[in-house]
Design an enzyme around this catalytic site. Structure first.
Site, PDB file in Angstrom:
ATOM      1  CG  HIS A   1      -1.827  -1.205   1.029  1.00 53.19           C
ATOM      2  ND1 HIS A   1      -2.366  -0.672   0.219  1.00 53.19           N
ATOM      3  CD2 HIS A   1      -2.116  -2.548   1.460  1.00 53.19           C
ATOM      4  CE1 HIS A   1      -3.972  -1.628   0.070  1.00 53.19           C
ATOM      5  NE2 HIS A   1      -3.307  -2.446   1.190  1.00 53.19           N
ATOM      6  CB  THR A   2       4.486   2.105  -0.169  1.00 55.93           C
ATOM      7  OG1 THR A   2       4.526   0.817  -0.660  1.00 55.93           O
ATOM      8  CG2 THR A   2       4.355   2.021   0.962  1.00 55.93           C
TER       9      THR A   2
ATOM     10  CG  LEU B   1      -0.090 -15.197  -5.750  1.00 58.31           C
ATOM     11  CD1 LEU B   1      -0.281 -16.936  -5.867  1.00 58.31           C
ATOM     12  CD2 LEU B   1       0.543 -15.107  -5.070  1.00 58.31           C
TER      13      LEU B   1
ATOM     14  CG  ASP C   1      -0.229  -6.249  -8.673  1.00 56.85           C
ATOM     15  OD1 ASP C   1       0.557  -5.700  -7.649  1.00 56.85           O
ATOM     16  OD2 ASP C   1      -0.886  -5.647  -8.515  1.00 56.85           O
TER      17      ASP C   1
END
Ligand code: GLA
Length: 370
Positions: free
Chosen positions: A36-37, A117, A164
């Protein structure tokens, strides 16, 4: 060619009656630390996993075919299915002024779906790399990742950060990837788990991430409020001292982000010095902060981390957005089976879903198949 690349190629041939022009594949990821950075302009340290989605592409009509679902979808209309990811990539390329013509594609993969994932980033990244090559666009990897994020945010409608897509397109085998999510600079950090006698164990808690979207958006909104209160552009710019000016929810969320950014940089130093004990401590600290301050953990994720600690894992933490999904642990190679067994037993006693376990090695990012 990898197994899923061969499957995609065969599926293309069966479906469209000729060999594809090219085949590409891209991996899912786990995040080692830095949660969450990314949407706060901070630091993340993911690594790609050895599970991938492959695509075989060629020019012409015929649609998008999934070998895993055995279904064909048309390229044009959005329909809230898996096909929105490749459609989104075509849309984003078009929006960015890259001329692409008609194409058809067949997909096959082995990234577990819906467990955090990043199967969605994998399908975006493989499509982006394949279309870039098919139409000779010459877009660089980082720009492809930004384009994938745009597809996810604006076409699919999921408000995710850049982590991601960066991991799927830019990771190197045997390494983690440090990303500065503000400058979008990225560098490989060697991750020799084998040399250290360690395994990266992933526990999929199989908890539906039902509230994930609202929870995720709420967290983002709280971070933006905290940044406004502090008069900084993003929480990346806040310091520990600034936290005194906050209270309540904003304080808790910001305290996580500020401390997590610091932990990522310390974790990179630890890895560079081969200090997996320190790296592991930082993972546990990250989990505690996500549990207590960011409040995105679940009973299942906490249980796995506790059991991992009991079984002597160097470090363990939830990975990805939280609210269910997966946790990871760095465990001595010989201890992985015992950990999985203890965890299965504890989950059964608590009446939790039966978890699934994976062991991954840090794998290569998206590639054209040879
Ligand atoms: C999801 C998002 C990422 C990131 C993580 C939390 O995986 O897709 O962009 O925000 O959550 O670290």
């Amino acid at each position: 060619m990898r197994e899923m690349e061969q499957r995609a190629r065969r599926a293309y041939k069966e479906k469209f009656g000729e060999e594809p022009d090219l085949v590409a594949s891209a991996p899912g990821r786990v995040n080692l630390i830095g949660e969450h950075t990314d949407y706060n302009g901070g630091f993340v340290l993911p690594c790609a996993i050895d599970r991938r989605i492959a695509v075989a592409v060629g020019t012409g009509e015929g649609g998008l075919y999934s070998a895993d679902f055995d279904e064909t979808r048309q390229v044009v209309e959005k329909d809230s299915s898996w096909a929105d990811y490749p459609r989104g990539i075509a849309w984003a390329m078009d929006e960015a002024g890259h001329g692409i013509g008609a194409f058809r594609a067949a997909f096959a993969g082995d990234v577990p779906l819906g467990s955090g994932l990043s199967s969605s980033a994998a399908i975006e990244a493989t499509t982006a790399l394949a279309l870039d090559a098919l139409f000779g666009l010459g877009i660089g990897r980082k720009d492809l990742a930004v384009l994938c994020q745009r597809a996810e945010n604006e076409y699919v409608g999921v408000n995710s950060g850049i982590m991601d897509q960066y991991a799927s397109l830019l990771c190197d085998a045997g390494a983690a990837l440090l990303v500065d999510c503000r400058s979008l600079e990225a560098e490989s950090v060697p991750l020799d788990l084998e040399g250290a006698g360690l395994a990266l164990v992933v526990c999929d808690t199989r908890v539906e991430r039902g509230l994930a979207d609202t929870g995720y958006n709420d967290r983002r909104a709280a971070c933006e409020r905290a940044a406004r209160t502090l008069g900084v552009k993003e929480l990346r710019d806040a310091t520990e001292g600034d936290l005194d000016l906050l209270s309540g929810e904003e304080l808790k969320r910001a305290r996580h982000v500020v401390s997590e950014d610091a932990r990522v940089l310390e974790a990179v130093e630890a890895l560079e010095g081969g200090d997996f004990d320190e790296f592991g401590h930082l993972m546990y600290a990250s989990h505690a902060s996500l549990r207590d301050d960011y409040e995105v953990s679940t009973r299942e994720l906490d249980a796995f981390v506790e059991i991992a600690e009991e079984y002597g894992a160097r470090g363990a933490r939830l990975t990805g957005a939280g609210f269910g999904g997966c946790a990871i642990a760095l465990v001595s190679e010989g201890k992985t089976a015992a950990l999985a067994q203890a965890c299965e037993q504890a989950f059964a006693e608590h009446g939790f879903e039966e978890p699934a376990f994976y062991e991954f090695v840090p794998a290569a990012g998206a590639e054209l198949a040879r």
